[in-house]
Scaffold this active site. Sequence first.
Site, PDB file in Angstrom:
ATOM      1  N   TYR A 130       0.853  -1.331  -0.022  1.00 46.01           N
ATOM      2  CA  TYR A 130       0.053   0.012   0.168  1.00 46.01           C
ATOM      3  C   TYR A 130       0.302   1.664   0.023  1.00 46.01           C
ATOM      4  O   TYR A 130       0.410   2.275   0.503  1.00 46.01           O
ATOM      5  CB  TYR A 130      -1.316  -0.334   1.212  1.00 46.01           C
ATOM      6  CG  TYR A 130      -2.279  -1.022   1.023  1.00 46.01           C
ATOM      7  CD1 TYR A 130      -2.308  -2.407  -0.066  1.00 46.01           C
ATOM      8  CD2 TYR A 130      -3.539  -0.950   1.461  1.00 46.01           C
ATOM      9  CE1 TYR A 130      -3.156  -2.878   0.023  1.00 46.01           C
ATOM     10  CE2 TYR A 130      -4.085  -1.644   2.086  1.00 46.01           C
ATOM     11  CZ  TYR A 130      -4.360  -2.591   1.047  1.00 46.01           C
ATOM     12  OH  TYR A 130      -5.585  -3.227   0.885  1.00 46.01           O
ATOM     13  N   LYS A 177       2.611 -14.083   5.341  1.00 49.32           N
ATOM     14  CA  LYS A 177       2.823 -15.485   4.544  1.00 49.32           C
ATOM     15  C   LYS A 177       3.878 -15.174   4.597  1.00 49.32           C
ATOM     16  O   LYS A 177       4.528 -14.878   3.482  1.00 49.32           O
ATOM     17  CB  LYS A 177       1.787 -14.570   3.134  1.00 49.32           C
ATOM     18  CG  LYS A 177       1.952 -16.292   1.644  1.00 49.32           C
ATOM     19  CD  LYS A 177       1.121 -17.028   3.012  1.00 49.32           C
ATOM     20  CE  LYS A 177       0.682 -17.812   1.737  1.00 49.32           C
ATOM     21  NZ  LYS A 177       0.062 -19.211   2.021  1.00 49.32           N
ATOM     22  N   ASP A 210      -3.591 -17.360   5.368  1.00 47.16           N
ATOM     23  CA  ASP A 210      -4.304 -18.332   4.232  1.00 47.16           C
ATOM     24  C   ASP A 210      -5.087 -18.550   5.819  1.00 47.16           C
ATOM     25  O   ASP A 210      -5.893 -18.871   5.840  1.00 47.16           O
ATOM     26  CB  ASP A 210      -4.100 -19.531   3.656  1.00 47.16           C
ATOM     27  CG  ASP A 210      -2.204 -19.524   3.422  1.00 47.16           C
ATOM     28  OD1 ASP A 210      -2.004 -18.878   4.467  1.00 47.16           O
ATOM     29  OD2 ASP A 210      -2.036 -20.726   2.916  1.00 47.16           O
ATOM     30  N   ASP A 234      -5.667  -5.410   5.995  1.00 48.28           N
ATOM     31  CA  ASP A 234      -6.884  -4.909   5.445  1.00 48.28           C
ATOM     32  C   ASP A 234      -7.695  -6.001   5.428  1.00 48.28           C
ATOM     33  O   ASP A 234      -8.859  -5.702   5.461  1.00 48.28           O
ATOM     34  CB  ASP A 234      -6.840  -3.685   3.737  1.00 48.28           C
ATOM     35  CG  ASP A 234      -7.634  -3.453   3.453  1.00 48.28           C
ATOM     36  OD1 ASP A 234      -8.746  -3.037   4.636  1.00 48.28           O
ATOM     37  OD2 ASP A 234      -7.400  -3.189   2.449  1.00 48.28           O
TER      38      ASP A 234
END
Length: 480
Positions: A130, A177, A210, A234
């Site tokens: 971002y 991740k 995940d 987010d």
Amino acid sequence: MSSTSRTVTLLPGDGIGPEVIGAARRVVDACDLGISWETCRAGKAVFEDGDATGVPDETMASIQRNRVALKGPLETPIGFGGKSANVTLRKMLETFGNIRPARIMPGIETPFSDRPIDMVVVRENVEDLYAGIEHMQTPSVAQCLKLVSERGCEKITRLAFEVARSQGRGSVHCVTKANIMKLTEGMLKRVFERVATEYPEIEPKYILVDNCAHQLVRVPEEFEVLVSTNMNGDILSDLVSGLVGGLGIAPGANMGLHACIFEAVHGTAPDIAGKGLANPTAAILSAVMMLRHIDAFDAADRVEAAIALAMQNGPRTGDLAKRGEGVGTDEFTNAVLDNLGKEPAGWVRRQHQPLVLPDVGECETVPKSRRDIGCDLFLEGRVSPGEIGARLEELAEGTPLALKIISNRGTVVYPLTGAPTDCVDHWRCRFLARDPKADLSYADVAALMVKVTQIYRLIHLEMLLEVDGKRAYALAQGED
């Protein structure tokens, strides 16, 4: 009696913003805390006036002066103006941490109504993907840089543990991740593990993003505080809001050392703007977070309990009521005001302590040694792997660098593998020093680049770094 005397910057916002922020202001004023409001402009009207930031200088000055703001949703017009005014505020005020609590409310029917959900998502707010650093590498290949800094990870990790400490929570989950992005997402995991040792009363936990999404819809009651990088946070924060009833009841805060901005996370809802139908709960709960920030804990608890009682007994706005039974913004706000000093049977107040915002000072790693051992040249070309590989080996002859591999979209395609890789016109060409003990100079790399760019278009260059004897770059898929 007035217990808190201070000025707060008020940004009514766009669309339904003035309605829901007006409701929040009414509730705060009813607490008789001596708060005065400094109303400022931001958003759509400012863009239309020709200010590409969406935030006038006088608004920025007000927030910097008061250090606390209550903000409505802002619209970013399509086709004119610059970046989002929301992003402008976060960047210019360095509100590095986004805090999104989610607690199940009595009376709101969701698939999880019977689960004791009560958690907080703490999201890094200014870097990661971002940061918005994007380029068209070729006419058909785009790049977005994922920037994750040790400083950013230190600040957001400490904030998450301080949130847990201030609310008496027992654990913090680090969500990444890092199994795929070992350097960027892995940075947060490594910093989290180090910082956690300074908060021995709070259990540190680690989970892949995940799996986190999977477990949030299986056992959401097992989570207390989640901390993550910007994009992961987010996405997860909206998921968590959905568990407890949606964005209409989702408060938020953007926290920084220089200013803190409290805002509902929903949008401007232009289809119902001005009709008095908007649900003000998220805005009022954002004001609750603001009250706790300024140490008005009792008032915050009373308002939160008043909202819970309204949710339990009614009335509710149309987004949460049965068809045809919803009320408008003002009627719901009146119910909250009437409920001040009351709370639902069995309602448990979470004890809050002042939140300490981390000032990390100097935290960047200072290596004992570092050297440049190679480079990645990113080249554009509509060629085959065999063709570009053979040509680059030829061009590298007589230079201190030798071609190691070429990858296309992250997968090794040269030396030829025989795999059916679907290549595009974007090649990462990895060169390493012929002398494994060498510390390459820019002149060494520049000499190679002069040769290569006579034939191929250079997209960009990345130097390959070794830090304290360890490789400081990722291998391509299939690279030894």
